[in-house]
Motif scaffolding. Structure first.
Motif, PDB file in Angstrom:
ATOM      1  N   MET A   1       3.300  -5.130 -10.235  1.00 60.45           N
ATOM      2  CA  MET A   1       2.276  -5.625  -9.034  1.00 60.45           C
ATOM      3  C   MET A   1       2.115  -4.398  -8.038  1.00 60.45           C
ATOM      4  SD  MET A   1       0.582  -7.990 -10.151  1.00 60.45           S
ATOM      5  CE  MET A   1       0.629  -9.449 -11.549  1.00 60.45           C
ATOM      6  N   SER A   2       3.013  -3.627  -8.048  1.00 61.05           N
ATOM      7  CA  SER A   2       3.028  -2.387  -7.240  1.00 61.05           C
ATOM      8  C   SER A   2       1.766  -1.738  -7.076  1.00 61.05           C
ATOM      9  CB  SER A   2       4.431  -1.761  -7.369  1.00 61.05           C
ATOM     10  OG  SER A   2       4.249  -0.880  -8.570  1.00 61.05           O
ATOM     11  N   ILE A 289      -5.157  -8.768 -12.120  1.00 59.00           N
ATOM     12  CA  ILE A 289      -5.708  -9.113 -10.798  1.00 59.00           C
ATOM     13  C   ILE A 289      -5.671 -10.608 -10.759  1.00 59.00           C
ATOM     14  CG2 ILE A 289      -8.093  -9.248  -9.644  1.00 59.00           C
ATOM     15  CD1 ILE A 289      -7.309  -6.584  -9.222  1.00 59.00           C
ATOM     16  N   ARG A 290      -6.070 -11.007 -11.762  1.00 54.30           N
ATOM     17  CA  ARG A 290      -5.997 -12.719 -11.841  1.00 54.30           C
ATOM     18  C   ARG A 290      -4.702 -13.084 -11.555  1.00 54.30           C
ATOM     19  NH1 ARG A 290      -8.425 -17.344 -10.584  1.00 54.30           N
ATOM     20  NH2 ARG A 290      -8.474 -18.886 -12.257  1.00 54.30           N
ATOM     21  N   ALA A 291      -3.631 -12.803 -12.244  1.00 50.74           N
ATOM     22  CA  ALA A 291      -2.406 -13.147 -12.024  1.00 50.74           C
ATOM     23  C   ALA A 291      -1.806 -12.978 -10.663  1.00 50.74           C
ATOM     24  CB  ALA A 291      -1.284 -12.467 -12.815  1.00 50.74           C
ATOM     25  N   GLU A 295      -1.273 -16.011  -7.331  1.00 54.28           N
ATOM     26  CA  GLU A 295       0.169 -15.898  -6.765  1.00 54.28           C
ATOM     27  C   GLU A 295      -0.343 -16.159  -5.145  1.00 54.28           C
ATOM     28  OE1 GLU A 295       2.500 -12.473  -7.488  1.00 54.28           O
ATOM     29  OE2 GLU A 295       2.871 -13.043  -9.568  1.00 54.28           O
ATOM     30  N   LEU A 296      -0.959 -15.412  -4.838  1.00 56.97           N
ATOM     31  CA  LEU A 296      -1.512 -15.520  -3.324  1.00 56.97           C
ATOM     32  C   LEU A 296      -2.055 -16.833  -2.872  1.00 56.97           C
ATOM     33  CD1 LEU A 296      -3.115 -11.985  -3.098  1.00 56.97           C
ATOM     34  CD2 LEU A 296      -0.632 -12.602  -2.130  1.00 56.97           C
ATOM     35  N   THR A 365      -1.944  -9.093   0.791  1.00 57.36           N
ATOM     36  CA  THR A 365      -0.383  -9.143   0.755  1.00 57.36           C
ATOM     37  C   THR A 365       0.054 -10.631   0.903  1.00 57.36           C
ATOM     38  OG1 THR A 365       0.008  -8.625   2.805  1.00 57.36           O
ATOM     39  CG2 THR A 365      -0.222  -6.583   1.096  1.00 57.36           C
ATOM     40  N   ALA A 366       1.149 -10.724   0.410  1.00 60.78           N
ATOM     41  CA  ALA A 366       1.889 -11.992   0.798  1.00 60.78           C
ATOM     42  C   ALA A 366       1.905 -12.106   2.210  1.00 60.78           C
ATOM     43  CB  ALA A 366       3.274 -12.136  -0.087  1.00 60.78           C
ATOM     44  N   GLU A 367       2.188 -11.024   2.831  1.00 61.49           N
ATOM     45  CA  GLU A 367       2.306 -11.061   4.312  1.00 61.49           C
ATOM     46  C   GLU A 367       1.149 -11.550   4.969  1.00 61.49           C
ATOM     47  OE1 GLU A 367       5.558  -8.816   2.443  1.00 61.49           O
ATOM     48  OE2 GLU A 367       3.321  -8.313   2.403  1.00 61.49           O
TER      49      GLU A 367
END
Length: 397
Positions: A1-2, A289-291, A295-296, A365-367
């Motif tokens: 995912m980077s 993108i979907r995966a 997650e987010l 992002t997760a942040e």
């Protein structure tokens, strides 16, 4: 995912802002500024009207259509860009109804975007042939697809809750009943994998200013299944959908293939911006993108529900059953969203009580997610939303 982190650098994201509203308007791609400048200064300026040939402006609708087609599972030459999404909905419904003479029902659901319903209803009333727009609950669509239905018109992802229709199952059901299937991909294109070819969808439409980041007012698109295109008579017979626009014939002859679904003059500068925006998807697999989107969104739901008991999840809990957004209900959702925006976290509101948050892995992002969840919970817990300035309704919510 980077790779998604590096693509974040492609967007002009204001410092101090957490943007979770790409499901309504995507942020500015940095390259779009230069592309717009070059289109004006290096094409329109020195070329003047010769730019239609020298800069290939006239080809933009088809070239952009093919770029979008890759993201929605459509073969080359079956998608064209231009006009607005509402115009494309009108074209789709008009064509479908004409292809099914004798059938009087256009079926939709109450999770469809209201503009789609307005356009269909207005068209059917103007025909004055006894047609009816039948609107049911999303869960009741399949059981209402009967042999008197001319067309089924649905938005793939519900704009309020993010609920996703099973495109393949409903399309198969429509075809079994002899109906034309129309999909609105406004909240799908660029957000999750779509396989129009695999689903055998008849017609699809969509906009380009949400997940595709084409900018405010960016043009819409329409796709017609290749084996149907020669059967489609454009109800809006614009001159650029003519077989020979510059012959200036007084009678209309539909153009070849998908070009017949063109109507008005291409908005060249806006299309140039869209062309630049689509570069962000080059080399990206929509399944990735979907995966990441799941997650987010799962992270957001978990953190909000852990930190705040006064909101209710309005989106499906199953991530496979929702698009790339999460919606929460709160009795003062509008005020809470305005309080969030004042704190630099941008989502949006949909009446009567829904706070919407979009997740776009190209730049979120997760942040971002953790920050937004923490601030939302704080605003609800402290009653920060309960201020007069946050309850004053603005023109756009």
């Amino acid at each position: 995912m980077s790779s998604f982190q590096t693509r974040r650098d492609l967007f002009d994201l204001p410092e101090g802002i957490t943007y979770l509203d790409g499901n309504s308007l995507g942020p500015l791609p940095k390259s779009a500024v230069e592309r717009a400048r070059a289109t004006m200064a290096e094409e329109w300026g020195p070329m003047l009207i010769t730019g239609w040939n020298k800069a290939r402006w006239m080809d933009l609708p088809g070239r952009l259509g093919d770029r979008i087609g890759r993201l929605i599972g459509a073969p080359a030459g079956s998608t064209v860009v231009g006009d607005t999404l509402s115009i494309k909905v009108y074209q789709a419904v008009a064509s479908a109804v004409e292809m099914r003479p004798g059938r009087k029902i256009v079926l939709s659901d109450n999770g469809n975007f209201p503009s789609d319903l307005y356009m269909a209803d207005g068209l059917l009333k103007s025909l004055k042939q006894g047609h009816e727009l039948k609107v049911v609950d999303p869960e009741a669509v399949a059981e209402n697809i009967t042999e008197d239905v001319a067309a089924v018109m649905l938005t793939h992802v519900d704009y309020r809750t993010g609920r996703v229709h099973d495109m393949k199952a409903i399309t198969d059901k429509a075809h079994a009943a002899g109906a034309i299937m129309i999909w609105d991909l406004a909240h799908s294109a660029g957000a999750l994998p779509v396989d129009l070819t695999g689903c055998n969808a008849d017609i699809a439409v969509g906009c380009t200013y949400k997940y595709l980041n084409g900018g405010p007012g960016a043009p819409g698109f329409i796709h017609v299944r290749p084996d149907l295109i020669d059967q489609v008579r454009p109800a809006l017979s614009g001159w650029l959908g003519h077989q020979a626009p510059f012959a200036f014939d007084l009678d209309y002859r539909p153009g070849e293939g998908i070009s017949r679904m063109r109507v008005g003059t291409p908005p060249v500068i806006q299309m140039a911006v869209l062309d630049a925006a689509l570069d962000a998807f080059d080399g990206v697999d929509m399944t990735d993108i979907r995966a990441r989107s799941i997650e987010l969104s799962e992270q957001f739901i978990s953190e909000v529900e852990t930190g705040c008991k006064d909101v209710e999840l309005a989106s499906p809990r199953d991530p496979q059953a929702r698009g790339s957004q999460v919606s929460f209900r709160f009795h003062e959702g509008y005020a809470a969203m305005q309080a969030l925006i004042a704190r630099g976290i941008i989502g949006d509101f949909r009446a009567p009580d829904i706070m919407r948050f979009g997740f776009c892995p190209l730049y979120n992002t997760a942040e971002d997610v953790s920050h937004a969840a923490a601030v939302l919970c704080e605003i609800i817990a402290t009653g920060e939303w309960d201020r007069p300035e946050f309850k004053q309704r603005k023109a756009v919510t």
